[in-house]
Design a protein around this motif. Structure first.
Motif, mmCIF file in Angstrom:
data_model
loop_
_atom_site.group_PDB
_atom_site.id
_atom_site.type_symbol
_atom_site.label_atom_id
_atom_site.label_comp_id
_atom_site.label_asym_id
_atom_site.label_seq_id
_atom_site.Cartn_x
_atom_site.Cartn_y
_atom_site.Cartn_z
ATOM 1 N N ALA A 1 34.786 27.504 6.432
ATOM 2 C CA ALA A 1 36.114 27.240 6.990
ATOM 3 C C ALA A 1 37.087 28.376 6.684
ATOM 4 O O ALA A 1 37.858 28.802 7.554
ATOM 5 N N LEU A 2 37.057 28.876 5.463
ATOM 6 C CA LEU A 2 38.009 29.922 5.087
ATOM 7 C C LEU A 2 37.674 31.255 5.740
ATOM 8 O O LEU A 2 38.579 32.023 6.090
ATOM 9 N N VAL A 3 36.398 31.532 5.939
ATOM 10 C CA VAL A 3 36.013 32.725 6.693
ATOM 11 C C VAL A 3 36.523 32.619 8.123
ATOM 12 O O VAL A 3 37.074 33.582 8.682
ATOM 13 N N ALA A 4 36.374 31.443 8.727
ATOM 14 C CA ALA A 4 36.866 31.241 10.098
ATOM 15 C C ALA A 4 38.373 31.449 10.169
ATOM 16 O O ALA A 4 38.886 32.092 11.101
ATOM 17 N N CYS A 5 39.099 30.925 9.196
ATOM 18 C CA CYS A 5 40.555 31.094 9.178
ATOM 19 C C CYS A 5 40.946 32.553 8.946
ATOM 20 O O CYS A 5 41.869 33.079 9.586
ATOM 21 N N ALA A 6 40.246 33.215 8.030
ATOM 22 C CA ALA A 6 40.570 34.611 7.726
ATOM 23 C C ALA A 6 40.320 35.511 8.936
ATOM 24 O O ALA A 6 41.063 36.471 9.174
ATOM 25 N N ARG A 7 39.297 35.196 9.693
ATOM 26 C CA ARG A 7 39.022 36.000 10.895
ATOM 27 C C ARG A 7 40.118 35.863 11.937
ATOM 28 O O ARG A 7 40.243 36.704 12.828
ATOM 29 N N GLU A 8 40.917 34.795 11.816
ATOM 30 C CA GLU A 8 42.062 34.604 12.711
ATOM 31 C C GLU A 8 43.362 35.094 12.073
ATOM 32 O O GLU A 8 44.448 34.819 12.589
ATOM 33 N N GLY A 9 43.255 35.790 10.940
ATOM 34 C CA GLY A 9 44.418 36.420 10.338
ATOM 35 C C GLY A 9 44.959 35.766 9.092
ATOM 36 O O GLY A 9 45.925 36.273 8.495
ATOM 37 N N ALA A 10 44.384 34.629 8.664
ATOM 38 C CA ALA A 10 44.887 33.956 7.469
ATOM 39 C C ALA A 10 44.426 34.664 6.199
ATOM 40 O O ALA A 10 43.412 35.367 6.181
ATOM 41 N N GLU A 11 45.199 34.478 5.132
ATOM 42 C CA GLU A 11 44.834 34.942 3.797
ATOM 43 C C GLU A 11 44.429 33.690 3.017
ATOM 44 O O GLU A 11 45.227 32.773 2.856
ATOM 45 N N CYS A 12 43.180 33.664 2.549
ATOM 46 C CA CYS A 12 42.624 32.431 1.994
ATOM 47 C C CYS A 12 42.166 32.628 0.551
ATOM 48 O O CYS A 12 41.726 33.722 0.174
ATOM 49 N N PHE A 13 42.241 31.544 -0.220
ATOM 50 C CA PHE A 13 41.880 31.609 -1.629
ATOM 51 C C PHE A 13 41.102 30.363 -2.029
ATOM 52 O O PHE A 13 41.381 29.258 -1.557
ATOM 53 N N ILE A 14 40.144 30.554 -2.928
ATOM 54 C CA ILE A 14 39.498 29.474 -3.660
ATOM 55 C C ILE A 14 39.814 29.695 -5.125
ATOM 56 O O ILE A 14 39.583 30.792 -5.653
ATOM 57 N N ARG B 1 42.832 33.609 -11.723
ATOM 58 C CA ARG B 1 41.558 34.036 -11.171
ATOM 59 C C ARG B 1 41.314 33.303 -9.853
ATOM 60 O O ARG B 1 41.669 32.129 -9.703
ATOM 61 N N SER B 2 40.708 33.998 -8.910
ATOM 62 C CA SER B 2 40.455 33.384 -7.610
ATOM 63 C C SER B 2 39.471 34.247 -6.839
ATOM 64 O O SER B 2 39.190 35.387 -7.197
ATOM 65 N N THR B 3 38.954 33.664 -5.761
ATOM 66 C CA THR B 3 38.252 34.437 -4.733
ATOM 67 C C THR B 3 39.187 34.496 -3.530
ATOM 68 O O THR B 3 39.585 33.462 -2.999
ATOM 69 N N ARG B 4 39.523 35.701 -3.140
ATOM 70 C CA ARG B 4 40.432 35.930 -2.006
ATOM 71 C C ARG B 4 39.587 36.277 -0.789
ATOM 72 O O ARG B 4 38.701 37.155 -0.860
ATOM 73 N N ILE B 5 39.851 35.629 0.338
ATOM 74 C CA ILE B 5 39.059 35.811 1.541
ATOM 75 C C ILE B 5 39.994 36.259 2.671
ATOM 76 O O ILE B 5 40.939 35.543 3.030
ATOM 77 N N LEU B 6 39.737 37.417 3.208
ATOM 78 C CA LEU B 6 40.511 37.951 4.334
ATOM 79 C C LEU B 6 39.734 39.074 4.977
ATOM 80 O O LEU B 6 38.697 39.499 4.447
ATOM 81 N N THR B 7 40.180 39.547 6.110
ATOM 82 C CA THR B 7 39.502 40.672 6.724
ATOM 83 C C THR B 7 39.894 41.955 6.002
ATOM 84 O O THR B 7 40.990 42.056 5.444
ATOM 85 N N ALA B 8 39.001 42.932 6.022
ATOM 86 C CA ALA B 8 39.269 44.200 5.340
ATOM 87 C C ALA B 8 40.534 44.854 5.869
ATOM 88 O O ALA B 8 41.327 45.440 5.120
ATOM 89 N N SER B 9 40.792 44.722 7.167
ATOM 90 C CA SER B 9 41.972 45.346 7.752
ATOM 91 C C SER B 9 43.261 44.694 7.278
ATOM 92 O O SER B 9 44.309 45.331 7.200
ATOM 93 N N ALA B 10 43.178 43.387 6.931
ATOM 94 C CA ALA B 10 44.370 42.674 6.444
ATOM 95 C C ALA B 10 44.620 42.915 4.983
ATOM 96 O O ALA B 10 45.706 42.624 4.467
ATOM 97 N N GLY B 11 43.632 43.400 4.255
ATOM 98 C CA GLY B 11 43.784 43.590 2.809
ATOM 99 C C GLY B 11 44.657 44.748 2.419
ATOM 100 O O GLY B 11 45.067 44.874 1.277
ATOM 101 N N GLN C 1 36.906 39.115 -4.177
ATOM 102 C CA GLN C 1 37.362 39.234 -2.791
ATOM 103 C C GLN C 1 36.176 39.216 -1.841
ATOM 104 O O GLN C 1 35.088 39.704 -2.157
ATOM 105 N N VAL C 2 36.398 38.632 -0.674
ATOM 106 C CA VAL C 2 35.379 38.533 0.365
ATOM 107 C C VAL C 2 35.960 39.080 1.663
ATOM 108 O O VAL C 2 37.055 38.681 2.067
ATOM 109 N N ASP C 3 35.231 39.995 2.283
ATOM 110 C CA ASP C 3 35.600 40.477 3.605
ATOM 111 C C ASP C 3 35.099 39.456 4.623
ATOM 112 O O ASP C 3 33.888 39.241 4.757
ATOM 113 N N ALA C 4 36.006 38.812 5.327
ATOM 114 C CA ALA C 4 35.626 37.755 6.258
ATOM 115 C C ALA C 4 34.744 38.262 7.394
ATOM 116 O O ALA C 4 34.040 37.472 8.029
ATOM 117 N N GLU C 5 34.778 39.559 7.666
ATOM 118 C CA GLU C 5 33.934 40.110 8.713
ATOM 119 C C GLU C 5 32.519 40.397 8.219
ATOM 120 O O GLU C 5 31.604 40.586 9.020
#
Length: 266
Positions: A219-232, A256-266, A188-192
């Motif tokens: 790109a996925l960090v940018a999307c997650a900062r706007e509220g999206a839940e993103c995965f690789i 298995r994946s890397t999930r990218i979103l803001t900590a508040s959305a998790g 998991q990655v905190d987009a912030e």
């Protein structure tokens, strides 16, 4: 949470050899199309398919005349051929898929995509599946710039109401922390605060013309900062992708994946 809108990007390495201009594996495309059709039945009018450029797109970028930015117009033609092939495979199994040319709907301003047309929304409103890809976009300085398929989800941000899930399918399970394709994946990655993810990135292949994993993460960090839940995550033509419609907590344990979103959305 269950997503309201799904964007699935199928990386070019999963259906093409990037070092062979024009190379496409139609058997792989057909396999992916079956899983995508299943998802489209759930997300009719609320899903887009984004295709990597594969040998077509990367070849067009590598071979353009670097002294003439307008020679990037060849990327538009190359990527449309890839989108057309996806649409044919999907229509063959009953999905009303329609390739859309991003360059005709979108421009770049200050490096950010600006959608200028309602066509994408209209196609979705009629329950069809838009097929998108990277392109050469017109900029405020009158030049063309390469816009990677990894960045296409950014175009969706002003359009989607509710929870957007962005899934990037590639040839690895996620962001590999040892940089050699081993078993250690950043879950998991905190987009912030994504510094740990950027520190784990490795160099791209000489055949990759669009920034590889670094561009994906940007790109996925940018999307997650706007509220999206993103995965690789890893994709395969014969894989069942139906779990992408479920809340993350209900996904199969073996995925298995890397999930990218803001900590508040998790």
């Amino acid at each position: 949470m269950t997503p309201d809108f799904l964007a699935v990007k199928v990386g070019g390495s999963l259906f093409s050899r990037k070092d062979e201009p024009g190379n496409v594996d139609d058997v792989a495309m057909s396999g992916f199309a079956k899983s995508l059709a299943q998802l489209h039945r759930v997300f009719r009018g609320r899903m887009v398919l984004i295709s990597g450029g594969g040998g077509f797109g990367h070849g067009a970028i590598r071979d353009h005349d670097t002294t003439d930015a307008f020679s990037l117009a060849g990327l538009t033609e190359a990527c449309f051929e890839v989108k057309k092939r996806w649409a044919v495979h999907l229509r063959d199994i009953g999905v009303r898929a329609f390739p859309l040319q991003l360059a005709a709907m979108c421009s770049l301003r200050d490096g950010l995509p600006q959608l200028k047309s309602s066509l994408l929304t209209e196609v979705l409103d009629h329950g069809a599946l838009p097929v998108l890809a990277g392109d050469a976009l017109f900029c405020e300085d009158g030049e063309l710039r390469t816009f990677s398929s990894d960045r296409v989800p950014e175009v969706l941000l002003p359009l989607v109401e509710g929870r957007l899930r962005v899934v990037t399918l590639t040839d690895v399970d996620g962001i590999v922390t040892n940089g050699t394709g081993g078993d250690s994946i950043l879950p998991q990655v905190d987009a912030e605060a994504p510094q740990n993810a950027y520190a784990a990135l490795w160099g791209s292949s000489e055949w990759d013309a669009t920034g590889a994993m670094h561009t994906k993460l940007d790109a996925l960090v940018a999307c997650a900062r706007e509220g999206a839940e993103c995965f690789i995550m890893r994709g395969a033509p014969d894989a069942d992708l139906s779990f992408l419609a479920a809340p993350y907590s209900a996904w199969p344990s073996q995925v298995r994946s890397t999930r990218i979103l803001t900590a508040s959305a998790g």
